[in-house]
Design a protein around this motif. Structure first.
Motif, PDB file in Angstrom:
ATOM      1  N   CYS A 101       0.854  -1.202   0.000  1.00  0.00           N
ATOM      2  CA  CYS A 101       0.000   0.000   0.000  1.00  0.00           C
ATOM      3  C   CYS A 101       0.892   1.254   0.000  1.00  0.00           C
ATOM      4  CB  CYS A 101      -0.929   0.006   1.216  1.00  0.00           C
ATOM      5  SG  CYS A 101      -0.085   0.253   2.791  1.00  0.00           S
ATOM      6  N   GLU A 102       0.270   2.429  -0.133  1.00  0.00           N
ATOM      7  CA  GLU A 102       1.097   3.651  -0.204  1.00  0.00           C
ATOM      8  C   GLU A 102       1.927   3.858   1.056  1.00  0.00           C
ATOM      9  OE1 GLU A 102      -2.642   6.511   0.020  1.00  0.00           O
ATOM     10  OE2 GLU A 102      -0.865   7.650   0.556  1.00  0.00           O
ATOM     11  N   TYR A 103       1.396   3.421   2.222  1.00  0.00           N
ATOM     12  CA  TYR A 103       2.138   3.608   3.487  1.00  0.00           C
ATOM     13  C   TYR A 103       3.323   2.642   3.565  1.00  0.00           C
ATOM     14  CZ  TYR A 103      -2.222   5.986   4.093  1.00  0.00           C
ATOM     15  OH  TYR A 103      -3.295   6.804   3.884  1.00  0.00           O
ATOM     16  N   CYS A 104       3.063   1.380   3.223  1.00  0.00           N
ATOM     17  CA  CYS A 104       4.164   0.400   3.246  1.00  0.00           C
ATOM     18  C   CYS A 104       5.244   0.783   2.242  1.00  0.00           C
ATOM     19  CB  CYS A 104       3.643  -1.004   2.939  1.00  0.00           C
ATOM     20  SG  CYS A 104       2.753  -1.741   4.322  1.00  0.00           S
ATOM     21  N   GLN A 105       4.827   1.259   1.074  1.00  0.00           N
ATOM     22  CA  GLN A 105       5.819   1.651   0.060  1.00  0.00           C
ATOM     23  C   GLN A 105       6.760   2.720   0.589  1.00  0.00           C
ATOM     24  OE1 GLN A 105       4.419   2.792  -3.802  1.00  0.00           O
ATOM     25  NE2 GLN A 105       3.170   0.955  -4.046  1.00  0.00           N
ATOM     26  N   LYS A 106       6.214   3.580   1.466  1.00  0.00           N
ATOM     27  CA  LYS A 106       7.041   4.662   2.011  1.00  0.00           C
ATOM     28  C   LYS A 106       7.587   4.336   3.390  1.00  0.00           C
ATOM     29  CE  LYS A 106       5.278   8.316  -0.824  1.00  0.00           C
ATOM     30  NZ  LYS A 106       4.482   9.515  -0.974  1.00  0.00           N
ATOM     31  N   SER A 107       7.592   3.062   3.753  1.00  0.00           N
ATOM     32  CA  SER A 107       8.138   2.583   5.030  1.00  0.00           C
ATOM     33  C   SER A 107       7.342   3.013   6.254  1.00  0.00           C
ATOM     34  CB  SER A 107       9.596   3.013   5.230  1.00  0.00           C
ATOM     35  OG  SER A 107      10.350   2.703   4.108  1.00  0.00           O
ATOM     36  N   ALA A 108       6.095   3.451   6.036  1.00  0.00           N
ATOM     37  CA  ALA A 108       5.231   3.755   7.181  1.00  0.00           C
ATOM     38  C   ALA A 108       4.386   2.502   7.444  1.00  0.00           C
ATOM     39  CB  ALA A 108       4.359   4.964   6.888  1.00  0.00           C
ATOM     40  N   GLU A 109       5.088   1.402   7.677  1.00  0.00           N
ATOM     41  CA  GLU A 109       4.431   0.096   7.761  1.00  0.00           C
ATOM     42  C   GLU A 109       3.376   0.037   8.864  1.00  0.00           C
ATOM     43  OE1 GLU A 109       8.042  -1.790   8.686  1.00  0.00           O
ATOM     44  OE2 GLU A 109       8.825  -1.643   6.657  1.00  0.00           O
ATOM     45  N   SER A 110       3.651   0.757   9.961  1.00  0.00           N
ATOM     46  CA  SER A 110       2.696   0.683  11.072  1.00  0.00           C
ATOM     47  C   SER A 110       1.365   1.349  10.723  1.00  0.00           C
ATOM     48  CB  SER A 110       3.289   1.291  12.352  1.00  0.00           C
ATOM     49  OG  SER A 110       3.867   2.533  12.066  1.00  0.00           O
ATOM     50  N   ASN A 111       1.344   2.166   9.664  1.00  0.00           N
ATOM     51  CA  ASN A 111       0.102   2.827   9.262  1.00  0.00           C
ATOM     52  C   ASN A 111      -0.682   2.035   8.223  1.00  0.00           C
ATOM     53  OD1 ASN A 111       2.363   5.336   9.558  1.00  0.00           O
ATOM     54  ND2 ASN A 111       0.580   5.369  10.871  1.00  0.00           N
ATOM     55  N   CYS A 112      -0.207   0.850   7.885  1.00  0.00           N
ATOM     56  CA  CYS A 112      -0.889  -0.026   6.913  1.00  0.00           C
ATOM     57  C   CYS A 112      -2.243  -0.465   7.475  1.00  0.00           C
ATOM     58  CB  CYS A 112      -0.003  -1.248   6.653  1.00  0.00           C
ATOM     59  SG  CYS A 112      -0.756  -2.501   5.599  1.00  0.00           S
TER      60      CYS A 112
END
Ligand code: NAD
Ligand code: ZN
Length: 348
Positions: A101-112
């Motif tokens: 997802c857009e969050y995981c792509q940007k390393s904001a994995e906890s917001n997935c």
């Protein structure tokens, strides 16, 4: 290595229901998972929230809690790469995310939106053997003291990320509100290691001595001071440049939006149930303050937080007891009687 069929765990079947110390089956790792023989697990205040069920996010039930588990890899799912039997591994809060997802792509994995959470939506580390996603499991250097490192796996990662979120410069003041707790006691030390000046806020004389020994320059006892806001602003010559809120207190969070220095950053980390932040709009605008949430950290934050520990910059102030004592720890935590972190030995 022989893996038993059953193991000891602490399980609850309903939120707030009995914490049952009992035998349950050892889980089988899925193709993407490793099986970790958890030796020690820190007990985070989040585990208490999970048991009580006081957040607007449902837990799985029945649930084995715990998300600061440190142990040894004993089995690998068939698709797992990059792990070997015998490696040291950590069960951390974020156990899985979609990675696309857009969050995981940007390393904001906890917001997935599909984040899988150890000790919440996935059985966690209050058991002798826990499964963990091979991508998200923490890598712990061999030879590390597994009891000492366990609090890094949530508390350490979280406060390290929160300090980065505050965007401070070396020499600036940071206030740690809730400084003597599990997260706070590590936040004081990461802040020092990152070059900041620490003002610590908590309650009671014992906690004051404790946080000063950890490196805080100034201590504010919220149970004694007449005016928390004024005392902090005076001690820091105009307010701290950043505030890390790790207390479980709505009042403490609201005060932080008042004492923060103009252009400073208030970071929200602690999650008191049902709480709201209220900050005066006029002052917030005129002081141009930032208010930011910070939620654990990603895989890079994890590796970096563990590296600070491995280099000897962070000492986890722990007390080790048996897993069967979990209920007592929750009681002490509820009463605010814990200095630092309790760690459970899963074999007792
Ligand atoms: P803890 O119980 O160990 O520590 C809380 C500390 O706050 C205690 O020392 C207590 O005395 C102190 N405190 C209470 N009232 C205060 C006040 N008015 N002013 C200053 N200090 C006060 O808890 P913990 O394990 O450190 O967790 C703290 C919170 O952080 C919990 O709500 C937990 O769920 C949350 N948490 C959030 C994240 C995240 O990613 N955002 C990660 C982990 C934990
Ligand atoms: Zn935690």
């Amino acid at each position: 290595m022989s893996i038993p069929k059953t193991q000891k765990a602490v399980v609850f079947e309903t939120n707030g229901g009995p914490l049952l110390y009992k035998d349950i089956p050892v889980p089988t790792p899925k193709s993407n998972e490793i099986l970790i023989n958890v030796k020690y697990s820190g007990v985070c205040h989040t585990d208490l929230h999970a048991w009580k069920g006081d957040w607007p996010l449902a837990t799985k039930l029945p649930l084995v809690g715990g998300h600061e588990g440190a142990g040894v890899v004993v089995a690998l799912g068939k698709d797992v790469k990059g792990w070997e039997i015998g490696d040291y591994a950590g069960v951390k809060w974020l156990n899985g995310s979609c990675l696309s997802c857009e969050y995981c792509q940007k390393s904001a994995e906890s917001n997935c939106a599909e984040a899988d959470l150890s000790g919440y939506t996935h059985d966690g580390s209050f058991q002798e053997y826990a499964t963990a996603d091979a991508i998200h499991a923490a890598r712990i250097p061999k030879g590390t003291d597994l009891a000492e490192v366990s609090p890094i796996l949530c508390a350490g990662i979280t406060v390290y990320k929160a300090l980065k979120t505050a965007g401070l410069e070396a020499g600036q003041w940071v206030a740690i509100s809730g400084a003597a707790g599990g997260l706070g006691s590590l936040a004081v030390q990461y802040a020092k290691a990152m070059g900041y000046r620490v003002i610590a806020i908590d309650g009671g004389e014992e906690k004051g001595k404790f946080v000063k020994d950890l490196g805080a320059e100034y201590y504010v006892d919220f149970t004694k001071t007449k005016d928390v806001v004024k005392e902090i602003q005076t001690a820091t010559n105009g307010g701290p440049h950043g505030v890390i809120n790790v207390s479980v207190s709505e009042a403490a969070v609201n005060q932080s939006a008042q004492y923060v220095r103009p252009t400073g950053t208030v970071v929200l980390v602690g999650l008191p149930a049902g709480a709201k932040i209220s900050a005066p709009i006029f002052d917030s605008v005129v002081k141009s303050i930032n208010i930011r949430g910070s939620y654990v950290g990603n895989r890079a934050d994890t590796a970096e937080a563990i590296d600070f520990f491995a280099r000897g910059l962070i000492k986890c102030p722990i007390k080790i007891v048996g897993l069967s004592e979990l209920q007592n720890i929750y009681e002490l935590m509820e009463q605010g009687k814990i200095l630092g972190r309790y760690v459970v030995d899963t074999s007792k």
